[in-house]
Design a protein around this motif. Structure first.
Motif, mmCIF file in Angstrom:
data_model
loop_
_atom_site.group_PDB
_atom_site.id
_atom_site.type_symbol
_atom_site.label_atom_id
_atom_site.label_comp_id
_atom_site.label_asym_id
_atom_site.label_seq_id
_atom_site.Cartn_x
_atom_site.Cartn_y
_atom_site.Cartn_z
ATOM 1 N N SER A 247 -3.319 -10.330 6.460
ATOM 2 C CA SER A 247 -2.333 -9.292 6.764
ATOM 3 C C SER A 247 -2.264 -8.261 5.639
ATOM 4 O O SER A 247 -2.714 -8.513 4.511
ATOM 5 C CB SER A 247 -0.959 -9.921 6.956
ATOM 6 O OG SER A 247 -0.496 -10.469 5.720
ATOM 7 N N PRO A 248 -1.688 -7.072 5.913
ATOM 8 C CA PRO A 248 -1.461 -6.101 4.835
ATOM 9 C C PRO A 248 -0.599 -6.667 3.709
ATOM 10 O O PRO A 248 -0.771 -6.295 2.550
ATOM 11 C CB PRO A 248 -0.757 -4.943 5.555
ATOM 12 C CG PRO A 248 -1.190 -5.053 6.988
ATOM 13 C CD PRO A 248 -1.328 -6.527 7.237
ATOM 14 N N SER A 249 0.319 -7.562 4.052
ATOM 15 C CA SER A 249 1.170 -8.162 3.022
ATOM 16 C C SER A 249 0.359 -9.049 2.090
ATOM 17 O O SER A 249 0.608 -9.089 0.876
ATOM 18 C CB SER A 249 2.299 -8.976 3.673
ATOM 19 O OG SER A 249 3.187 -8.130 4.365
ATOM 20 N N GLU A 250 -0.622 -9.772 2.638
ATOM 21 C CA GLU A 250 -1.490 -10.579 1.784
ATOM 22 C C GLU A 250 -2.277 -9.669 0.847
ATOM 23 O O GLU A 250 -2.445 -9.980 -0.345
ATOM 24 C CB GLU A 250 -2.445 -11.421 2.619
ATOM 25 C CG GLU A 250 -3.300 -12.363 1.758
ATOM 26 C CD GLU A 250 -4.338 -13.123 2.574
ATOM 27 O OE1 GLU A 250 -4.380 -14.363 2.463
ATOM 28 O OE2 GLU A 250 -5.100 -12.463 3.319
ATOM 29 N N ALA A 251 -2.734 -8.531 1.379
ATOM 30 C CA ALA A 251 -3.463 -7.578 0.538
ATOM 31 C C ALA A 251 -2.563 -7.018 -0.556
ATOM 32 O O ALA A 251 -2.995 -6.827 -1.703
ATOM 33 C CB ALA A 251 -4.018 -6.446 1.398
ATOM 34 N N ALA A 252 -1.284 -6.770 -0.220
ATOM 35 C CA ALA A 252 -0.340 -6.252 -1.211
ATOM 36 C C ALA A 252 -0.100 -7.278 -2.319
ATOM 37 O O ALA A 252 -0.062 -6.936 -3.506
ATOM 38 C CB ALA A 252 0.975 -5.878 -0.534
ATOM 39 N N LEU A 253 0.049 -8.549 -1.944
ATOM 40 C CA LEU A 253 0.235 -9.589 -2.953
ATOM 41 C C LEU A 253 -1.021 -9.769 -3.799
ATOM 42 O O LEU A 253 -0.939 -10.018 -5.005
ATOM 43 C CB LEU A 253 0.614 -10.913 -2.286
ATOM 44 C CG LEU A 253 2.046 -11.020 -1.761
ATOM 45 C CD1 LEU A 253 2.269 -12.376 -1.090
ATOM 46 C CD2 LEU A 253 3.059 -10.818 -2.879
ATOM 47 N N ASP A 254 -2.176 -9.637 -3.156
ATOM 48 C CA ASP A 254 -3.435 -9.746 -3.903
ATOM 49 C C ASP A 254 -3.536 -8.622 -4.933
ATOM 50 O O ASP A 254 -3.933 -8.852 -6.090
ATOM 51 C CB ASP A 254 -4.618 -9.686 -2.940
ATOM 52 C CG ASP A 254 -5.952 -9.815 -3.664
ATOM 53 O OD1 ASP A 254 -6.186 -10.863 -4.288
ATOM 54 O OD2 ASP A 254 -6.743 -8.857 -3.612
ATOM 55 N N LEU A 255 -3.122 -7.407 -4.533
ATOM 56 C CA LEU A 255 -3.127 -6.280 -5.458
ATOM 57 C C LEU A 255 -2.156 -6.524 -6.604
ATOM 58 O O LEU A 255 -2.477 -6.278 -7.776
ATOM 59 C CB LEU A 255 -2.758 -4.995 -4.720
ATOM 60 C CG LEU A 255 -2.610 -3.724 -5.571
ATOM 61 C CD1 LEU A 255 -3.911 -3.406 -6.295
ATOM 62 C CD2 LEU A 255 -2.170 -2.552 -4.692
ATOM 63 N N LEU A 256 -0.974 -7.042 -6.279
ATOM 64 C CA LEU A 256 0.016 -7.339 -7.313
ATOM 65 C C LEU A 256 -0.510 -8.402 -8.271
ATOM 66 O O LEU A 256 -0.332 -8.301 -9.491
ATOM 67 C CB LEU A 256 1.316 -7.811 -6.648
ATOM 68 C CG LEU A 256 2.528 -8.002 -7.576
ATOM 69 C CD1 LEU A 256 2.911 -6.686 -8.234
ATOM 70 C CD2 LEU A 256 3.701 -8.560 -6.778
ATOM 71 N N GLY A 257 -1.199 -9.408 -7.727
ATOM 72 C CA GLY A 257 -1.768 -10.455 -8.562
ATOM 73 C C GLY A 257 -2.847 -9.928 -9.477
ATOM 74 O O GLY A 257 -2.923 -10.304 -10.660
ATOM 75 N N ARG A 258 -3.706 -9.031 -8.957
ATOM 76 C CA ARG A 258 -4.773 -8.471 -9.789
ATOM 77 C C ARG A 258 -4.201 -7.608 -10.907
ATOM 78 O O ARG A 258 -4.700 -7.621 -12.032
ATOM 79 C CB ARG A 258 -5.745 -7.662 -8.925
ATOM 80 C CG ARG A 258 -6.703 -8.554 -8.130
ATOM 81 C CD ARG A 258 -7.807 -7.789 -7.440
ATOM 82 N NE ARG A 258 -7.350 -7.266 -6.149
ATOM 83 C CZ ARG A 258 -7.216 -5.983 -5.852
ATOM 84 N NH1 ARG A 258 -7.479 -5.070 -6.773
ATOM 85 N NH2 ARG A 258 -6.798 -5.601 -4.659
ATOM 86 N N ARG A 259 -3.133 -6.874 -10.602
ATOM 87 C CA ARG A 259 -2.487 -6.057 -11.649
ATOM 88 C C ARG A 259 -1.866 -6.969 -12.707
ATOM 89 O O ARG A 259 -1.911 -6.671 -13.900
ATOM 90 C CB ARG A 259 -1.409 -5.178 -11.020
ATOM 91 C CG ARG A 259 -1.971 -4.052 -10.183
ATOM 92 C CD ARG A 259 -0.866 -3.139 -9.669
ATOM 93 N NE ARG A 259 -1.417 -2.029 -8.897
ATOM 94 C CZ ARG A 259 -0.669 -1.059 -8.365
ATOM 95 N NH1 ARG A 259 0.648 -1.074 -8.541
ATOM 96 N NH2 ARG A 259 -1.227 -0.093 -7.673
ATOM 97 N N THR A 260 -1.302 -8.078 -12.268
ATOM 98 C CA THR A 260 -0.692 -9.022 -13.204
ATOM 99 C C THR A 260 -1.733 -9.608 -14.133
ATOM 100 O O THR A 260 -1.542 -9.692 -15.349
ATOM 101 C CB THR A 260 0.021 -10.150 -12.437
ATOM 102 O OG1 THR A 260 1.025 -9.581 -11.595
ATOM 103 C CG2 THR A 260 0.651 -11.145 -13.378
#
Length: 264
Positions: A247-260
């Protein structure tokens, strides 16, 4: 009992609504009839002048007021504070390192540990990133009710906050936890919304539920919340949020994780 009576509709318990009512909800005589007790006895119960109702009466009131399992357990605990089963409270709000390591292994799922007051005791890196910059994020109720930004952060703020207040009402039980009492007093002073929700006397433990966030950097994140009990530390629970795979939400969390991970 008065609070639950006032938010229970006649239709909800199978009664014919007779039209205009001066006060909301059920009348005292209607609850007494549904519970099979006299109106005078019910009034004494509601006013606290009768303090020893039988289990049969309590069972009848649960049915009459259409109480769910958590609210029913709360009623029994209030009526039988000495004999009711009470969960032990951890002597200190310290999270075991094994639990912290477990949460950190969930690289794409924000997770944190809370106690019965909804104090946040530990977070994984994803949860830290998700809640970053939000004042009062050391306690979920303070965050929801004392931080104006919470209404933007929680896309379903009303539903989420109602759930948290109902959880605190369940945790408050018969009112013997000084820290819960202190939190209730603080929120009552500072938040009109809390006073409104608290006066409803809704009781419900937090379990699985959809939770939708709006993060200032990655946008909307729709998740499913799961609440896990830590048996080795009574009173502590893990709350973890998962997005639908692909889902787009999974992609958003993945992006947040990569930034972290990049910031580290």
């Amino acid at each position: 009992m008065r609070a639950r009576r006032e938010v229970t509709t006649p239709r909800q318990v199978g009664l014919v609504d007779s039209g205009y009512r001066r006060t909301p909800g059920l009348r005292r005589e209607e609850v007494a009839m549904l519970a099979g007790v006299s109106n005078d006895y019910y009034i004494r119960l509601e006013q606290g002048r009768e303090r020893n109702p039988s289990m049969q009466v309590l069972d009848a009131l649960v049915q009459a007021l259409d109480l769910g399992p958590d609210a029913a357990a709360h009623l029994y605990a209030l009526a039988r504070p000495q004999s009711s089963t009470r969960r032990p409270v951890a002597p200190v709000d310290q999270v075991h390192p094994n639990v912290v390591r477990l949460m950190e292994s969930w690289e794409h799922a924000p997770a944190y540990v809370v106690n019965h007051r909804l104090d946040v005791l530990a977070k994984n890196k994803m949860a830290t990133a998700l809640y970053d910059g939000l004042e009062y994020n050391d306690n979920l109720l303070r965050l929801a009710l004392l931080n104006p930004s919470a209404r933007e952060f929680y896309l379903d703020w009303e539903t989420d906050t109602h759930s948290k207040v109902a959880h605190l009402r369940a945790a408050a039980g018969a009112g013997t936890d000084a820290f819960v009492i202190e939190l209730v007093e603080e929120l009552s002073r500072e938040s009109e919304e809390f006073r409104r929700l608290w006066d409803r006397h809704d009781v419900e433990a937090r379990t699985r539920a959809p939770v939708r966030f709006h993060h200032r950097e990655v946008g909307d994140v729709f998740t499913s919340m799961e609440v896990l009990t830590i048996d080795s530390t009574p009173g502590q629970k893990i709350i973890v949020f998962q997005a639908e795979p692909g889902s787009p939400s999974e992609a958003a969390l993945d992006l947040l994780g990569r930034r972290t991970r990049h910031d580290v």
